[in-house]
Design a protein around this motif. Structure first.
Motif, mmCIF file in Angstrom:
data_model
loop_
_atom_site.group_PDB
_atom_site.id
_atom_site.type_symbol
_atom_site.label_atom_id
_atom_site.label_comp_id
_atom_site.label_asym_id
_atom_site.label_seq_id
_atom_site.Cartn_x
_atom_site.Cartn_y
_atom_site.Cartn_z
ATOM 1 N N ILE A 23 0.756 -1.230 0.065
ATOM 2 C CA ILE A 23 -0.023 0.046 -0.139
ATOM 3 C C ILE A 23 0.898 1.077 -0.059
ATOM 4 O O ILE A 23 0.830 2.220 -0.801
ATOM 5 C CB ILE A 23 -0.860 -0.122 1.257
ATOM 6 N N ARG A 24 1.841 1.254 1.015
ATOM 7 C CA ARG A 24 2.918 2.359 1.036
ATOM 8 C C ARG A 24 3.403 2.499 -0.336
ATOM 9 O O ARG A 24 3.353 3.814 -1.151
ATOM 10 C CB ARG A 24 3.954 2.175 1.791
ATOM 11 N N GLY A 25 3.953 1.744 -1.097
ATOM 12 C CA GLY A 25 4.469 1.610 -2.403
ATOM 13 C C GLY A 25 3.752 2.199 -3.320
ATOM 14 O O GLY A 25 4.079 3.044 -4.443
ATOM 15 N N ALA A 26 2.393 1.711 -3.500
ATOM 16 C CA ALA A 26 1.493 2.595 -4.528
ATOM 17 C C ALA A 26 0.971 3.913 -4.422
ATOM 18 O O ALA A 26 1.192 4.486 -5.267
ATOM 19 C CB ALA A 26 0.074 1.469 -4.527
ATOM 20 N N ILE A 27 0.822 4.503 -2.971
ATOM 21 C CA ILE A 27 0.464 5.381 -2.592
ATOM 22 C C ILE A 27 1.596 6.331 -2.791
ATOM 23 O O ILE A 27 1.625 7.498 -3.444
ATOM 24 C CB ILE A 27 0.255 5.772 -1.021
ATOM 25 N N ASP A 28 2.824 5.965 -2.600
ATOM 26 C CA ASP A 28 4.073 6.828 -2.989
ATOM 27 C C ASP A 28 4.244 7.118 -4.333
ATOM 28 O O ASP A 28 4.655 8.069 -4.830
ATOM 29 C CB ASP A 28 5.361 6.142 -2.131
ATOM 30 N N ALA A 32 -1.152 4.819 6.885
ATOM 31 C CA ALA A 32 -1.627 4.503 7.913
ATOM 32 C C ALA A 32 -3.012 4.432 8.026
ATOM 33 O O ALA A 32 -3.755 3.312 8.437
ATOM 34 C CB ALA A 32 -1.169 5.357 8.936
ATOM 35 N N LEU A 33 -3.782 5.507 7.572
ATOM 36 C CA LEU A 33 -5.267 5.126 7.370
ATOM 37 C C LEU A 33 -5.681 4.043 6.563
ATOM 38 O O LEU A 33 -6.738 3.619 6.886
ATOM 39 C CB LEU A 33 -5.948 6.619 6.715
ATOM 40 N N VAL A 34 -5.233 3.990 5.358
ATOM 41 C CA VAL A 34 -5.458 2.799 4.290
ATOM 42 C C VAL A 34 -5.178 1.433 5.005
ATOM 43 O O VAL A 34 -6.232 0.591 5.181
ATOM 44 C CB VAL A 34 -4.797 2.950 2.789
ATOM 45 N N ALA A 35 -4.084 1.063 5.314
ATOM 46 C CA ALA A 35 -3.667 -0.148 5.980
ATOM 47 C C ALA A 35 -4.602 -0.396 7.311
ATOM 48 O O ALA A 35 -5.020 -1.573 7.402
ATOM 49 C CB ALA A 35 -2.055 0.005 6.057
ATOM 50 N N ARG A 36 -4.463 0.554 8.175
ATOM 51 C CA ARG A 36 -5.004 0.145 9.400
ATOM 52 C C ARG A 36 -6.737 0.061 9.090
ATOM 53 O O ARG A 36 -7.424 -1.049 9.689
ATOM 54 C CB ARG A 36 -4.894 1.173 10.371
ATOM 55 N N GLY A 37 -7.302 0.920 8.147
ATOM 56 C CA GLY A 37 -8.538 0.623 7.913
ATOM 57 C C GLY A 37 -9.000 -0.596 7.193
ATOM 58 O O GLY A 37 -9.811 -1.392 7.424
ATOM 59 N N LEU A 38 -8.140 -1.137 6.311
ATOM 60 C CA LEU A 38 -8.299 -2.365 5.520
ATOM 61 C C LEU A 38 -8.255 -3.542 6.496
ATOM 62 O O LEU A 38 -9.073 -4.452 6.632
ATOM 63 C CB LEU A 38 -7.268 -2.674 4.469
ATOM 64 N N LEU A 39 -7.238 -3.290 7.317
ATOM 65 C CA LEU A 39 -6.971 -4.559 8.287
ATOM 66 C C LEU A 39 -8.076 -4.412 9.276
ATOM 67 O O LEU A 39 -8.192 -5.692 9.659
ATOM 68 C CB LEU A 39 -5.577 -4.653 8.917
ATOM 69 N N GLY A 40 -8.411 -3.609 9.683
ATOM 70 C CA GLY A 40 -9.546 -3.652 10.864
ATOM 71 C C GLY A 40 -11.056 -3.851 10.298
ATOM 72 O O GLY A 40 -11.872 -4.380 10.926
#
Length: 256
Positions: A143-148, A239-247
């Protein structure tokens, strides 16, 4: 008197024929002159295409190289003047009139769609590379790589991004094409990660479009007002995307 009327009628027909022929010839000469002038400017380095292949509309008989030149001229103006760049200035940069510019793209929206197509092609390529290079890493890393990759692209060409986001309507073909293309890549990445973790993939399409919309709007705002470093923007969005998805993700329910 009847003979005199016939003579006048014949003269009138000849004058009208001469006028029509002259108009046709003038149009042809103007088109030839315009083609020659742009070709000369391209040879002199004043109009250098900055895209690889022009997007040609269905049924177009015009050479793709000419379309490239006009898109390159439009990009030059956008990068020099920002989102306020006008069609008149783009035509002037190419050395043609605005009606001639419209003949190649249909209208202003057609030009924006062509620019959006180039934008989405390059962006999709970068996102695909970023996701593929991190295939074996954690979902958060992908996710970080794509957003970056997305934000870095905005940083490299903020004027073009601003022009597209400010001038294309939310439901325009240009923006819809960009969103659909990028969301498709994100959706596939979500499905791969969730399948590997035994999670339900059914929300993948919805979440992918939500992620793209969020990053797109946050990126557009950042392009207008870059008040934080790119790394901070990428970190906050990740942080928002990853934690939101995993949650929000839930395990696959066993079949009854």
């Amino acid at each position: 008197s009847t003979q005199l009327v016939q003579v006048h009628a014949q003269i009138l027909r000849e004058v009208m024929l001469l006028k029509v022929t002259s108009n046709v010839n003038d149009t042809g000469v103007a088109e030839m002159r315009e083609n020659r002038e742009v070709s000369q400017r391209a040879g002199e380095g004043r109009v250098q295409p900055t895209i690889d292949v022009a997007v040609r509309p269905p049924g177009s008989r015009r050479p793709p190289g000419r379309r490239d030149e006009l898109l390159a001229a439009a990009l030059e103006v956008i990068r020099a003047e920002g989102p306020a760049a006008s069609m008149d200035d783009m035509a002037a940069r190419a050395g043609i009139t605005k009606p001639v510019l419209y003949r190649y793209f249909g209208d202003r929206d057609g030009l924006i769609a062509a620019l959006g197509e180039r934008f989405s092609t390059v962006l999709a390529g970068r996102l695909g590379t970023a996701l593929e290079s991190r295939r074996t890493q954690s979902p958060e890393s992908r996710i970080r790589g794509a957003i970056d990759a997305y934000v870095r692209f905005i940083e490299e060409d903020p004027a073009l991004y601003g022009f597209l986001t400010q001038h294309a309507a939310a439901d325009s073909a240009a923006l819809v094409a960009v969103v659909e293309r990028v969301a498709g890549l994100v959706e596939q990445a979500i499905k791969e990660a969730f399948l590997a973790a035994g999670l339900d993939v059914r929300p993948a399409a919805t979440w992918a479009h939500g992620i793209v919309g969020m990053v797109h709007l946050a990126g557009a705002r950042w392009a207008r007002r870059p008040d934080v470093p790119r790394s901070r923007l990428v970190g906050d969005l990740t942080a928002l995307v990853a934690r939101g998805l995993l949650g929000a993700a839930s395990p696959v329910q066993p079949s009854p």
